[in-house]
Design a protein around this motif. Structure first.
Motif, PDB file in Angstrom:
ATOM      1  N   PRO A  65       9.543  -6.090   9.815  1.00  0.00           N
ATOM      2  CA  PRO A  65       8.097  -6.118   9.959  1.00  0.00           C
ATOM      3  C   PRO A  65       7.555  -4.771  10.450  1.00  0.00           C
ATOM      4  N   PRO A  66       6.241  -4.558  10.267  1.00  0.00           N
ATOM      5  CA  PRO A  66       5.639  -3.315  10.772  1.00  0.00           C
ATOM      6  C   PRO A  66       5.638  -3.305  12.295  1.00  0.00           C
ATOM      7  N   GLU A  67       5.665  -2.093  12.838  1.00  0.00           N
ATOM      8  CA  GLU A  67       5.674  -1.947  14.295  1.00  0.00           C
ATOM      9  C   GLU A  67       4.641  -0.910  14.702  1.00  0.00           C
ATOM     10  N   ALA A  68       4.033  -1.110  15.860  1.00  0.00           N
ATOM     11  CA  ALA A  68       3.088  -0.142  16.398  1.00  0.00           C
ATOM     12  C   ALA A  68       3.782   1.204  16.544  1.00  0.00           C
ATOM     13  N   GLY A  69       3.055   2.281  16.220  1.00  0.00           N
ATOM     14  CA  GLY A  69       3.587   3.619  16.367  1.00  0.00           C
ATOM     15  C   GLY A  69       4.469   4.069  15.222  1.00  0.00           C
ATOM     16  N   THR A  70       4.480   3.331  14.103  1.00  0.00           N
ATOM     17  CA  THR A  70       5.303   3.706  12.955  1.00  0.00           C
ATOM     18  C   THR A  70       4.441   3.855  11.709  1.00  0.00           C
ATOM     19  N   GLU A  71       5.032   4.436  10.679  1.00  0.00           N
ATOM     20  CA  GLU A  71       4.364   4.506   9.380  1.00  0.00           C
ATOM     21  C   GLU A  71       4.707   3.238   8.608  1.00  0.00           C
ATOM     22  N   LEU A  72       3.702   2.632   8.013  1.00  0.00           N
ATOM     23  CA  LEU A  72       3.861   1.430   7.213  1.00  0.00           C
ATOM     24  C   LEU A  72       3.632   1.805   5.754  1.00  0.00           C
ATOM     25  N   VAL A  73       4.578   1.501   4.878  1.00  0.00           N
ATOM     26  CA  VAL A  73       4.429   1.738   3.447  1.00  0.00           C
ATOM     27  C   VAL A  73       4.170   0.396   2.779  1.00  0.00           C
ATOM     28  N   GLN A 111     -13.188   1.264  -0.438  1.00  0.00           N
ATOM     29  CA  GLN A 111     -11.910   0.918   0.179  1.00  0.00           C
ATOM     30  C   GLN A 111     -10.733   1.299  -0.712  1.00  0.00           C
ATOM     31  N   THR A 112     -10.860   1.103  -2.030  1.00  0.00           N
ATOM     32  CA  THR A 112      -9.749   1.418  -2.921  1.00  0.00           C
ATOM     33  C   THR A 112      -9.501   2.916  -3.024  1.00  0.00           C
ATOM     34  N   GLU A 113     -10.521   3.727  -2.750  1.00  0.00           N
ATOM     35  CA  GLU A 113     -10.325   5.184  -2.755  1.00  0.00           C
ATOM     36  C   GLU A 113      -9.306   5.596  -1.692  1.00  0.00           C
ATOM     37  N   LYS A 114      -9.199   4.831  -0.618  1.00  0.00           N
ATOM     38  CA  LYS A 114      -8.207   5.112   0.428  1.00  0.00           C
ATOM     39  C   LYS A 114      -6.788   4.894  -0.078  1.00  0.00           C
ATOM     40  N   ALA A 115      -6.644   4.137  -1.166  1.00  0.00           N
ATOM     41  CA  ALA A 115      -5.338   3.919  -1.793  1.00  0.00           C
ATOM     42  C   ALA A 115      -5.235   4.713  -3.098  1.00  0.00           C
ATOM     43  N   ASP A 116      -6.062   5.770  -3.202  1.00  0.00           N
ATOM     44  CA  ASP A 116      -6.053   6.674  -4.350  1.00  0.00           C
ATOM     45  C   ASP A 116      -6.410   5.992  -5.668  1.00  0.00           C
ATOM     46  N   LEU A 117      -7.267   4.966  -5.615  1.00  0.00           N
ATOM     47  CA  LEU A 117      -7.800   4.321  -6.813  1.00  0.00           C
ATOM     48  C   LEU A 117      -9.296   4.585  -6.864  1.00  0.00           C
ATOM     49  N   LYS A 118      -9.825   4.701  -8.067  1.00  0.00           N
ATOM     50  CA  LYS A 118     -11.262   4.921  -8.217  1.00  0.00           C
ATOM     51  C   LYS A 118     -11.837   3.882  -9.162  1.00  0.00           C
ATOM     52  N   CYS A 119     -13.063   3.454  -8.873  1.00  0.00           N
ATOM     53  CA  CYS A 119     -13.762   2.532  -9.758  1.00  0.00           C
ATOM     54  C   CYS A 119     -14.363   3.317 -10.910  1.00  0.00           C
ATOM     55  N   PRO A 120     -14.432   2.755 -12.097  1.00  0.00           N
ATOM     56  CA  PRO A 120     -13.988   1.395 -12.380  1.00  0.00           C
ATOM     57  C   PRO A 120     -12.459   1.305 -12.430  1.00  0.00           C
ATOM     58  N   ILE A 121     -11.952   0.154 -12.023  1.00  0.00           N
ATOM     59  CA  ILE A 121     -10.523  -0.124 -12.130  1.00  0.00           C
ATOM     60  C   ILE A 121     -10.348  -0.895 -13.427  1.00  0.00           C
ATOM     61  N   GLU A 122      -9.678  -0.267 -14.371  1.00  0.00           N
ATOM     62  CA  GLU A 122      -9.559  -0.820 -15.721  1.00  0.00           C
ATOM     63  C   GLU A 122      -8.574  -1.989 -15.783  1.00  0.00           C
ATOM     64  N   LYS A 123      -8.740  -2.810 -16.837  1.00  0.00           N
ATOM     65  CA  LYS A 123      -7.808  -3.904 -17.106  1.00  0.00           C
ATOM     66  C   LYS A 123      -6.414  -3.338 -17.310  1.00  0.00           C
ATOM     67  N   GLY A 124      -5.422  -4.132 -16.922  1.00  0.00           N
ATOM     68  CA  GLY A 124      -4.042  -3.742 -17.158  1.00  0.00           C
ATOM     69  C   GLY A 124      -3.175  -3.944 -15.934  1.00  0.00           C
ATOM     70  N   ILE A 125      -1.952  -3.477 -16.033  1.00  0.00           N
ATOM     71  CA  ILE A 125      -0.994  -3.596 -14.937  1.00  0.00           C
ATOM     72  C   ILE A 125      -1.272  -2.477 -13.945  1.00  0.00           C
ATOM     73  N   LEU A 126      -1.264  -2.831 -12.666  1.00  0.00           N
ATOM     74  CA  LEU A 126      -1.589  -1.889 -11.605  1.00  0.00           C
ATOM     75  C   LEU A 126      -0.511  -1.932 -10.540  1.00  0.00           C
ATOM     76  N   SER A 127      -0.102  -0.767 -10.090  1.00  0.00           N
ATOM     77  CA  SER A 127       0.887  -0.659  -9.020  1.00  0.00           C
ATOM     78  C   SER A 127       0.369   0.353  -8.011  1.00  0.00           C
ATOM     79  N   VAL A 128       0.401  -0.015  -6.730  1.00  0.00           N
ATOM     80  CA  VAL A 128      -0.125   0.841  -5.674  1.00  0.00           C
ATOM     81  C   VAL A 128       0.915   0.955  -4.564  1.00  0.00           C
ATOM     82  N   THR A 129       1.120   2.180  -4.101  1.00  0.00           N
ATOM     83  CA  THR A 129       1.937   2.421  -2.916  1.00  0.00           C
ATOM     84  C   THR A 129       1.104   3.253  -1.968  1.00  0.00           C
ATOM     85  N   LYS A 130       0.983   2.813  -0.739  1.00  0.00           N
ATOM     86  CA  LYS A 130       0.164   3.512   0.242  1.00  0.00           C
ATOM     87  C   LYS A 130       0.873   3.506   1.587  1.00  0.00           C
ATOM     88  N   ALA A 131       0.895   4.667   2.231  1.00  0.00           N
ATOM     89  CA  ALA A 131       1.459   4.783   3.581  1.00  0.00           C
ATOM     90  C   ALA A 131       0.318   4.899   4.578  1.00  0.00           C
TER      91      ALA A 131
END
Length: 177
Positions: A65-73, A111-131
């Protein structure tokens, strides 16, 4: 600071692993129809989510699980069935125990810009990784999150809930503290 801590708790809840969050007396069986796939404590708000614009195929996080003071991916994947346009929003409620920390309506595209996504978010398969960095100041305790995501035409994108426990017992080689 309070809003940042609450947002981190919300993000962590989205991507946390269920078995690790609860002491053994707190584990409850989840309805498989409501459980979001992956190693996380997420459930859909309603049992039927066939009309949602996004189908989540998995949500996982490292560390788990995530812990305080750490990076969460946070790693999330899914399918977007309709283009998500400007005007979509999130109704977010985060509680610390019985105390409501956040009760807000936020712009989804901002909010999605913080995960490097921009609107419009097009139809299709989407994968996001954010630290994200989890501050040391996250108070130990139980956080509950309710996030209802709606498109500009008031159609549900998805609705998720989770309970996250920060702090508490830590394990050490050979036993618990």
């Amino acid at each position: 600071m309070r809003f940042n801590v609450a947002c981190v708790a919300a993000l962590a809840s989205v991507a946390s692993a269920l078995p690790s969050w609860f002491d053994s007396q707190d584990v409850v069986a989840l309805d498989d129809a409501k459980k979001v796939p992956g190693a996380n404590p997420l459930t859909y708000c309603q049992e039927q989510h066939d009309d949602d614009i996004v189908k989540i195929t998995s949500v996982d996080l490292l560390p788990n699980p995530p812990e305080a003071g750490t990076e969460l991916v946070i790693r999330a994947a899914g399918t977007v069935f309709e283009t998500i346009e400007e005007g979509a929003y999130i109704n977010l409620v985060v509680k610390y125990g019985l105390i409501r920390l956040v009760n807000t309506k936020a712009d989804l595209c901002e909010q999605t810009e913080k995960a490097d996504l921009k609107c419009p978010i097009e139809k299709g398969i989407l994968s996001v990784t954010k630290a994200v960095d989890i501050p040391n100041e996250v108070p130990p305790g139980k956080y509950t999150v309710h996030a209802e995501v709606i498109n500009a035409n008031e159609k549900p994108i998805t609705c998720l809930e989770a309970t996250v426990q920060f702090g508490g017992k830590k394990s050490v080689e050979g036993g618990e503290l």
